[in-house]
Design a protein around this motif. Structure first.
Motif, short mmCIF file in Angstrom:
data_model
loop_
_atom_site.label_atom_id
_atom_site.label_comp_id
_atom_site.label_asym_id
_atom_site.label_seq_id
_atom_site.Cartn_x
_atom_site.Cartn_y
_atom_site.Cartn_z
N LYS A 145 0.84 -1.20 0.00
CA LYS A 145 0.00 0.00 0.00
C LYS A 145 0.88 1.26 0.00
CE LYS A 145 -3.70 2.37 2.45
NZ LYS A 145 -4.64 2.34 3.62
N ARG A 146 1.90 1.25 0.84
CA ARG A 146 2.81 2.40 0.88
C ARG A 146 3.49 2.59 -0.47
NH1 ARG A 146 3.86 0.33 6.17
NH2 ARG A 146 5.72 -0.77 5.44
N ASP A 147 3.81 1.47 -1.12
CA ASP A 147 4.45 1.55 -2.44
C ASP A 147 3.47 2.11 -3.48
OD1 ASP A 147 6.85 0.87 -4.05
OD2 ASP A 147 5.47 -0.49 -5.08
N PHE A 148 2.21 1.66 -3.43
CA PHE A 148 1.19 2.18 -4.34
C PHE A 148 0.99 3.68 -4.15
CE2 PHE A 148 -1.07 -2.18 -4.56
CZ PHE A 148 -0.26 -2.55 -5.62
N VAL A 149 0.92 4.10 -2.89
CA VAL A 149 0.71 5.52 -2.60
C VAL A 149 1.84 6.35 -3.21
CG1 VAL A 149 0.72 7.24 -0.75
CG2 VAL A 149 -0.66 5.16 -0.52
N GLY A 167 -8.19 -6.25 -5.04
CA GLY A 167 -7.10 -6.37 -6.01
C GLY A 167 -7.56 -6.26 -7.46
N LYS A 168 -8.62 -6.98 -7.81
CA LYS A 168 -9.12 -6.94 -9.19
C LYS A 168 -9.67 -5.56 -9.53
CE LYS A 168 -10.19 -11.85 -9.71
NZ LYS A 168 -11.24 -12.87 -9.98
N LYS A 169 -10.37 -4.96 -8.57
CA LYS A 169 -10.95 -3.63 -8.80
C LYS A 169 -9.84 -2.61 -9.02
CE LYS A 169 -14.41 -0.47 -6.92
NZ LYS A 169 -15.39 -0.27 -5.84
N LEU A 170 -8.80 -2.68 -8.22
CA LEU A 170 -7.67 -1.76 -8.40
C LEU A 170 -7.03 -1.98 -9.77
CD1 LEU A 170 -5.97 -1.93 -4.87
CD2 LEU A 170 -7.24 -0.01 -5.85
N GLY A 171 -7.03 -3.23 -10.23
CA GLY A 171 -6.50 -3.51 -11.56
C GLY A 171 -7.31 -2.83 -12.66
N PHE A 172 -8.64 -2.84 -12.51
CA PHE A 172 -9.50 -2.18 -13.49
C PHE A 172 -9.27 -0.66 -13.48
CE2 PHE A 172 -12.59 -5.86 -12.65
CZ PHE A 172 -12.01 -6.60 -13.67
N ILE A 173 -9.12 -0.10 -12.27
CA ILE A 173 -8.90 1.34 -12.17
C ILE A 173 -7.57 1.72 -12.81
CG2 ILE A 173 -8.63 3.30 -10.59
CD1 ILE A 173 -10.36 1.71 -8.58
N ALA A 174 -6.55 0.90 -12.55
CA ALA A 174 -5.23 1.16 -13.15
C ALA A 174 -5.31 1.10 -14.67
CB ALA A 174 -4.21 0.15 -12.62
N ASP A 179 5.58 4.87 -16.65
CA ASP A 179 6.55 4.10 -15.88
C ASP A 179 6.05 3.86 -14.46
OD1 ASP A 179 9.18 2.89 -15.46
OD2 ASP A 179 9.61 4.63 -14.21
N GLU A 180 5.50 4.89 -13.83
CA GLU A 180 4.97 4.74 -12.47
C GLU A 180 3.77 3.79 -12.46
OE1 GLU A 180 6.30 5.89 -9.81
OE2 GLU A 180 7.82 7.19 -10.73
N LEU A 181 2.93 3.87 -13.49
CA LEU A 181 1.75 3.00 -13.56
C LEU A 181 2.15 1.54 -13.74
CD1 LEU A 181 -1.35 2.95 -13.54
CD2 LEU A 181 -1.28 3.17 -16.03
N GLU A 182 3.18 1.28 -14.54
CA GLU A 182 3.65 -0.09 -14.73
C GLU A 182 4.14 -0.69 -13.42
OE1 GLU A 182 3.59 -2.32 -17.25
OE2 GLU A 182 2.22 -0.83 -18.07
N LYS A 183 4.78 0.13 -12.59
CA LYS A 183 5.23 -0.36 -11.28
C LYS A 183 4.05 -0.74 -10.41
CE LYS A 183 9.45 2.41 -11.45
NZ LYS A 183 10.15 3.63 -10.93
N ILE A 184 2.96 -0.01 -10.54
CA ILE A 184 1.74 -0.37 -9.80
C ILE A 184 1.19 -1.69 -10.33
CG2 ILE A 184 -0.68 0.28 -9.41
CD1 ILE A 184 0.23 3.20 -9.37
N GLU A 237 2.63 -4.13 -11.81
CA GLU A 237 3.48 -5.28 -11.49
C GLU A 237 3.13 -5.86 -10.11
OE1 GLU A 237 7.47 -3.92 -11.74
OE2 GLU A 237 7.46 -3.74 -13.94
N GLN A 238 2.71 -4.99 -9.18
CA GLN A 238 2.42 -5.44 -7.82
C GLN A 238 0.96 -5.78 -7.59
OE1 GLN A 238 4.55 -6.21 -5.70
NE2 GLN A 238 6.44 -5.28 -6.44
#
Length: 284
Positions: A149-153, A236-243, A271-276, A278-279
């Motif tokens: 979560k801290r990494d996503f933020v 997790g899946k919902k965050l994937g759709f938002i991303a 680049d920042e979105l890809e890091k999100i 990946e996790q």
């Protein structure tokens, strides 16, 4: 979804060890290994493991029997053999006590306790230990979730910063576009230009380059991503759709950019979105 737990318990002279390992997976994929006398409870074990919801789950139940509990005497068969020995001893006038040590060591009189049915008290203790192991896996996952979560933020904040940085180039981009069109007219030696028509074409052209809607939608997606992280479990899946929607707005912004500095910001946002992304596979 990564987690690990190892728990042990002792029941009826048996030492049981439960190990649970979880890895990332889009669905629930359980691999359960256990002694044969637990097969009658396999459905119950898998039902308990389903509390983990998603991931590749490796479940291992092992059993160690103490020397006193490693095997069990088949009393009925032993009694039958001893009666036969007594009859034979009477016929041969032999003391039956001399034959007893040989009879009692016959392999068919001893049954491996592994093959015996599991009593309810023993199963109850093992089931409780499995539940404790599952709870430990959940605690492990929660700790990992806080780190993620801290990494996503951090990455979402970086995207938002670059989104706001787009504004400083907006006026320059429009001015550059106007000058480029005028330059085309000059190079084409077009002296008489209908000013109204020119303004109409310019507005049409600039509307195609306008990224205001993309910026607004991206800002809303960022807020929604944060809200979902803070308020919803198993998202997790919902965050994937938002991303995915965030990526769509970033890509559209890039295709309309027509400005080198905006393109740089778009690349950095990607680049920042890809890091999100990946996790996100690690999130339930």
């Amino acid at each position: 979804m990564t987690g690990f737990a190892k728990k042990q318990c002792i029941a009826n002279g048996h030492k049981y060890t439960i190990e649970i390992k979880t890895l990332n997976s889009k669905a629930m994929d359980t691999n359960a290994k256990m002694p044969s006398r637990f097969h009658a409870h396999e459905l119950e074990i898998r039902t308990l493991l389903n509390r983990l919801e998603r991931g590749k789950v490796d479940f291992l139940l092992t059993e160690e029997a103490g020397t006193a509990a490693g095997s069990q005497l088949n009393k009925a068969l032993a009694t039958q053999h001893l009666q036969e020995i007594r009859q034979l001893s009477d016929e041969l006038h032999i003391d039956p006590a001399t034959l007893f040590p040989s009879v009692i060591t016959l392999s068919d009189l001893w049954v491996n306790k592994e093959e015996c049915d599991l009593d309810e008290e023993e199963w109850s203790l093992v089931a409780k230990t499995i539940e404790e192991a599952i709870a430990e896996v959940d605690r492990f996952r929660l700790q990992e979730g806080e780190v993620l979560k801290r990494d996503f933020v951090k990455h979402v904040d970086a995207i938002e910063q670059r989104l706001h940085a787009l504004d400083r180039y907006e006026a320059e981009r429009i001015t550059t576009a106007k000058e480029r069109i005028r330059k085309y007219f000059a190079e084409a030696a077009i002296k008489e230009v209908d000013q109204n028509r020119f303004e109409q074409e310019l507005i049409y052209y600039l509307e195609k380059l306008d990224i205001t809607e993309e910026k607004i939608r991206l800002a809303k997606h960022i807020d929604y991503f944060r809200h979902t992280m803070d308020t919803e479990e198993g998202s997790g899946k919902k965050l994937g759709f938002i991303a995915q929607e965030m990526g769509r707005e970033i890509n559209t912004t890039g295709s309309k950019a027509n400005h080198v500095e905006i393109q740089k910001l778009v690349v950095e946002m990607k680049d920042e979105l890809e890091k999100i992304k990946e996790q996100l596979g690690n999130i339930l």
